[in-house]
Design an enzyme around this catalytic site. Structure first.
Site, PDB file in Angstrom:
ATOM      1  N   HIS A  25      -3.471 -30.395  -3.703  1.00  0.00           N
ATOM      2  CA  HIS A  25      -3.314 -29.584  -2.494  1.00  0.00           C
ATOM      3  C   HIS A  25      -3.098 -30.489  -1.280  1.00  0.00           C
ATOM      4  O   HIS A  25      -2.280 -30.204  -0.409  1.00  0.00           O
ATOM      5  CB  HIS A  25      -4.564 -28.720  -2.265  1.00  0.00           C
ATOM      6  CG  HIS A  25      -4.811 -27.720  -3.346  1.00  0.00           C
ATOM      7  ND1 HIS A  25      -4.860 -26.368  -3.113  1.00  0.00           N
ATOM      8  CD2 HIS A  25      -5.019 -27.878  -4.675  1.00  0.00           C
ATOM      9  CE1 HIS A  25      -5.080 -25.726  -4.255  1.00  0.00           C
ATOM     10  NE2 HIS A  25      -5.188 -26.629  -5.219  1.00  0.00           N
ATOM     11  N   ASP A 122      -4.815 -23.223   2.835  1.00  0.00           N
ATOM     12  CA  ASP A 122      -4.808 -22.347   1.668  1.00  0.00           C
ATOM     13  C   ASP A 122      -6.235 -21.909   1.330  1.00  0.00           C
ATOM     14  O   ASP A 122      -6.490 -21.452   0.219  1.00  0.00           O
ATOM     15  CB  ASP A 122      -4.125 -23.023   0.475  1.00  0.00           C
ATOM     16  CG  ASP A 122      -4.691 -24.409   0.175  1.00  0.00           C
ATOM     17  OD1 ASP A 122      -5.585 -24.875   0.920  1.00  0.00           O
ATOM     18  OD2 ASP A 122      -4.245 -25.035  -0.806  1.00  0.00           O
TER      19      ASP A 122
END
Ligand code: UDP
Length: 492
Positions: A25, A122
């Site tokens: 990520h 996110d």
């Protein structure tokens, strides 16, 4: 506005990036942040967890987080017990403690020297907090749109009584394996339950990961002003079209490594900003230099996936029996019993392959995939790995282990036709045969290489200044990231 004008002349653009604190990520989030900084004149504050901050300082040295003008790093605690291990943190623990990040995020943002214009994350609790503070917020989803679509459909599986499963163990080896879900909108024919992220494949109605997945997906439908995907329009067209009926505005802006390649030479600073949590071994590139073109199998399962000792041994013998050279990334925490993976390898295997193997803990993967000696990639199908392989035109042997990897593998093998699937209870013969197929002159191998050339070309086109991803990035900047959130839109 040209990228250079933007970089030179735009004020008051300040993006706070707060990615979920895992390698897969953090890396694309940093790439996107660098593009906004370099090409669109954004100041960036990039937030790590304290755990990752310590890892980055160890892997990249004390100056790793010094930042550059207009790009600073910050860190907050993640709420887990402190650990200095250079190993992936437990994903379910991390996921269940993300709420603890929100208060730290709020005080960080309040204390920043310049006002924040948007938040890119996110993590649902960061998006909620940003919205609650009246800040523009967008989701940056670092996987394919098709796998996000699968996550979004999980609620439907629950509503239809398919999930929770009728019994534990129904998954993958049982009847659910082949249950075709032909009602799935935007999905190719023949999608099965086994192609869904494994979070949902539980028989327990109170399963914590299932709850996290459902809650998080609801958040991304309702909270951000836009969802940015690390993909490109052409490869994910149907999923994007379907999701545009129920998600906020969607923008596909990948593959980011190619966009960054386009942006280099625009005079931006920030080339030194990197995100590898583990120290890269560059000596493996020297080793590749001594190998023939397309002769090496590159093996890596990313930063989190673990194998059983049995799987490791079967893989080792599959590699040995294929007679190919191979470069194998074997993390210290690669075996799921916590033992030393190197100790699991049989002495006969070590003897047999000593002249044609290179084993390392972590490598510069993009450079390895771009190296002319690399002929195939045996991968767990983490989305970064899939995209990097497509960009490099390297055929994949797809061995998924969790989360979105099953969906990525299914698409890579059946839809985009750039890989061969192996997986589950993998045996050495299967590994050997798959390697021979993609490395040799077999029909499937040829077809995979042909398709890869096509997808690689499409990815390159998407990343060019007139291409879809470049244009989408400009659009999300102008339509969302530099625009205040709609009034009265700040309730959770
Ligand atoms: N990676 C790397 N060196 C390695 C193994 C992986 O730089 O030895 C990088 C790889 O290039 C990719 C990321 O780590 O960008 C892994 O992300 P991915 O989504 O493929 O898998 P995850 O780690 O999230 O499961």
């Amino acid at each position: 506005m040209s990228t250079l004008q933007a970089a030179a002349g735009v004020e008051k653009r300040h993006a706070v990036f707060f990615p979920f604190p895992a390698q897969g990520h953090v890396k694309p989030a940093l790439q996107l942040a660098k593009l906004l900084h370099r090409c669109h004149g954004f100041q960036v504050t990039f937030v790590h967890t304290e755990h990752n901050r310590r890892r980055l300082l160890r892997s990249r040295g004390p100056g790793a987080l010094a930042g550059v003008p207009g790009f600073r790093f910050a860190a907050v605690p993640d709420g887990l017990p402190e650990s200095d291990a250079d190993a992936a943190q437990d994903m379910s623990a991390l996921l269940s403690t993300t709420e603890a990040l929100a208060p730290h995020f709020r005080s960080l943002v309040s204390g920043l020297p310049s006002p924040v214009s948007c938040v890119v994350s996110d993590i649902e609790h960061i998006l909620y907090a940003a919205k609650d503070m009246g800040l523009q917020c967008v989701t940056f989803w670092i996987t394919s749109a098709c796998s996000f679509m699968m996550y979004q459909l999980c609620q439907r599986l629950v509503d239809m009584g398919i999930v929770p499963l009728r019994e534990a163990g129904q998954l993958r080896n049982g009847c659910m394996d082949s249950t075709v879900l032909d009602w799935v909108p935007g999905m190719p024919k023949g999608i099965c339950l086994k192609d869904f992220p494994d979070f949902v494949l539980t028989a327990d109605p109170d399963d914590a990961m299932l709850k996290v997945a459902l809650r998080s997906m609801a958040c991304h439908r309702t909270t951000p002003s836009a969802v940015i995907f690390h993909t490109f329009d052409e490869i994910d067209r149907e999923a994007i079209a379907t999701m545009s009926t129920f998600l906020p505005k969607i923008y596909a802006v990948g593959p980011l490594p190619l966009l960054l390649g386009q942006a280099s030479g625009t005079g931006g600073v920030g080339d030194t900003l990197e995100s590898n949590l583990s120290r890269e071994n560059h000596a493996c590139l020297e080793w590749l230099n001594g190998r023939r073109p397309n002769s090496v199998v590159y093996v890596s399962f990313g930063s989190i996936a673990t194998l059983t000792s049995e799987q490791l041994v079967e893989l080792a013998w599959g590699l040995a029996n294929s007679k190919q050279d191979f470069l194998w990334v074997m993390r210290d925490d690669q075996v799921n019993n916590g033992g030393d993976p190197a100790a699991v390898l049989p002495p006969e295997f070590l003897e047999e392959t000593k002249a044609r193997r290179y084993v390392t803990r972590w490598c510069p993967q993009e450079a390895v995939l771009q190296h002319e000696a690399t002929g195939a990639f045996l991968t767990h199908c983490g989305w970064n790995s899939v995209l990097e392989s497509v960009c490099a035109g390297v055929p994949m042997l797809c061995w998924p282990f969790g989360a979105d990897q099953y969906t990525n593998a299914r698409y890579a093998c059946s839809e985009w036709r750039v890989g061969l699937e192996i997986g589950g209870d993998v045996k050495r013969d299967e590994v050997e045969a798959a390697i021979r197929e993609v490395m040799g002159e077999g029909e499937k191998g040829k077809e995979i290489r042909r398709m890869l050339n096509e997808w690689k070309e499409k990815a390159i086109v998407a990343a060019q200044p007139s291409g879809s991803s470049w244009v989408n990035l400009e659009k999300v900047v102008n339509e969302v990231l530099t625009v205040p959130p709609a009034k009265g839109d700040t309730e959770i």
